[in-house]
Design a protein around this motif. Structure first.
Motif, PDB file in Angstrom:
ATOM      1  N   ARG A   1       0.840  -1.198   0.000  1.00 16.26           N
ATOM      2  CA  ARG A   1       0.000   0.000   0.000  1.00 16.26           C
ATOM      3  C   ARG A   1       0.880   1.256   0.000  1.00 16.26           C
ATOM      4  NH1 ARG A   1      -5.108   0.573   1.309  1.00 16.26           N
ATOM      5  NH2 ARG A   1      -4.652   2.285   2.760  1.00 16.26           N
TER       6      ARG A   1
ATOM      7  N   CYS B   1      -5.577   1.970  -3.742  1.00 17.08           N
ATOM      8  CA  CYS B   1      -5.455   1.631  -2.327  1.00 17.08           C
ATOM      9  C   CYS B   1      -6.632   2.095  -1.478  1.00 17.08           C
ATOM     10  CB  CYS B   1      -4.147   2.196  -1.767  1.00 17.08           C
ATOM     11  SG  CYS B   1      -2.680   1.311  -2.355  1.00 17.08           S
TER      12      CYS B   1
ATOM     13  N   TYR C   1      -5.141  -3.345  -0.524  1.00 17.14           N
ATOM     14  CA  TYR C   1      -3.791  -3.466  -1.076  1.00 17.14           C
ATOM     15  C   TYR C   1      -3.832  -3.450  -2.605  1.00 17.14           C
ATOM     16  CZ  TYR C   1      -1.440  -4.545   3.330  1.00 17.14           C
ATOM     17  OH  TYR C   1      -0.887  -4.466   4.577  1.00 17.14           O
TER      18      TYR C   1
END
Length: 335
Positions: free
Chosen positions: A153, A201, A205
């Motif tokens: 992320r 994001c 993820y």
């Protein structure tokens, strides 16, 4: 047999879906079909699982997939005991409910595991599907058949990977399907890299993969049954999906065209490398997305494009699947 298909919601199903064709072929072979939505399960205690299902028992007045969908939508739900089913086939897409019904997929898998524990045959194996709910499942297979990948992320991680891959990578959600939020980022698009990372994001993820030059020619959806290629008369159940010019995604519902695929010995050798684990995990029906010498995704929930494979190759793969179920599903003993 009583064959139940677990789908997201009936009103989201379409006549063009692989699930619809599977259900139609099952009816044509004399089986009863049931459609169960992810919100339709009931736990009754004492290990009793039920579901509010739409059932069709006879093929009369149904000649094609459109008529089958009309019949299902107009059929009132009835409560059935899951233990009375021979097969519970999980054909839902977890991503479709990720935003508005985040509980749906996990509960569907939990009820499926309870059904499996009570002796119902569940496809694909729900215990393994828990681990395969996102694209990290591919990382459990041999490295040589996978594209270079990171999951993160962090923008800094993506930027470093972007630099390492000569400023050309693919970005997409770790948990995604249907080509949504898939981006090709190159030197020209690098100024938007941070914004793209932020967009993806928002929902979790992201996965960054190396760009494969052959991706410009589309990909091959290749079907496996019981971990082995689905093949009839030497023709493999597969589709070459070619995206429109200027489009990155090769999903058919995103405008890609379906063409007959050329299956090389190299593709079959690569497929053989994933076969053992798929069998071990109980993945009965699987769709591989292949570009050149890499498998980009392993679709284990509701792989589509089987109708196109049947049409392009002139073979009835769907009936072959139902016949395999007939042979391999142990009938319940009548007390």
């Amino acid at each position: 047999m009583n064959i139940a298909f677990v789908i997201n919601q009936t009103h989201k199903e379409k006549a063009s879906f692989t699930t619809t064709l599977l259900a139609l072929k099952a009816l044509q072979r004399g089986h009863s079909i049931y459609y169960i939505g992810l919100a339709d399960f009931v736990y009754l205690g004492q290990d009793q699982i039920a579901a509010h299902a739409r059932a069709v028992h006879q093929i009369e007045d149904i000649t094609d997939c459109e008529e089958l969908m009309d019949k299902l939508r107009s059929t009132k739900k009835e409560r059935v005991l899951v233990q009375d089913l021979d097969i519970l086939w999980l054909r839902f897409d977890p991503v479709l409910d990720m935003i508005n019904r985040p509980w749906a997929a996990s509960m569907g898998l939990q009820f499926a595991q309870l059904a499996q524990h009570s002796g119902v045959r569940v496809l694909n194996n729900p215990k393994a599907l828990v681990d395969a709910e996102n694209k990290l499942y591919l990382e459990k297979f041999p490295e040589e058949i996978r594209p270079k990948t990171i999951v993160t992320r962090s923008y800094d991680d993506v930027k470093q990977f972007f630099d390492e891959e000569n400023h050309k990578i693919i970005l997409k959600p770790l948990k995604g399907s249907g080509g949504k939020n898939v981006f090709l980022v190159n030197e020209q698009e690098s100024k938007n890299l941070k914004q793209i990372v932020e967009v993806i994001c928002r929902d979790g993820y992201l996965i960054a993969q190396e760009y494969l030059p052959n991706a410009q020619y589309g990909d091959i959806r290749f079907f496996l049954l019981n971990g082995k290629p689905l093949v009839i008369n030497g023709k493999y159940a597969s589709v070459h999906r070619v995206q429109p010019e200027g489009e990155l995604r090769s999903n058919i519902h995103q405008g890609a065209t379906a063409q007959q695929a050329v299956i090389t010995p190299e593709i079959l050798e690569m497929v053989e490398k994933v076969s053992g684990k798929l069998i071990e995990d109980g993945m009965y029906f699987v769709g591989l997305d292949i570009i050149a010498d890499k498998i980009m995704e392993i679709n284990v929930f509701s792989p589509g494009a089987l109708p196109q494979a049947c049409e392009l190759n002139g073979e009835d793969y769907t009936t072959a699947i139902i016949e395999d179920l007939e042979k391999s599903t142990v009938k319940k003993e009548i007390n």
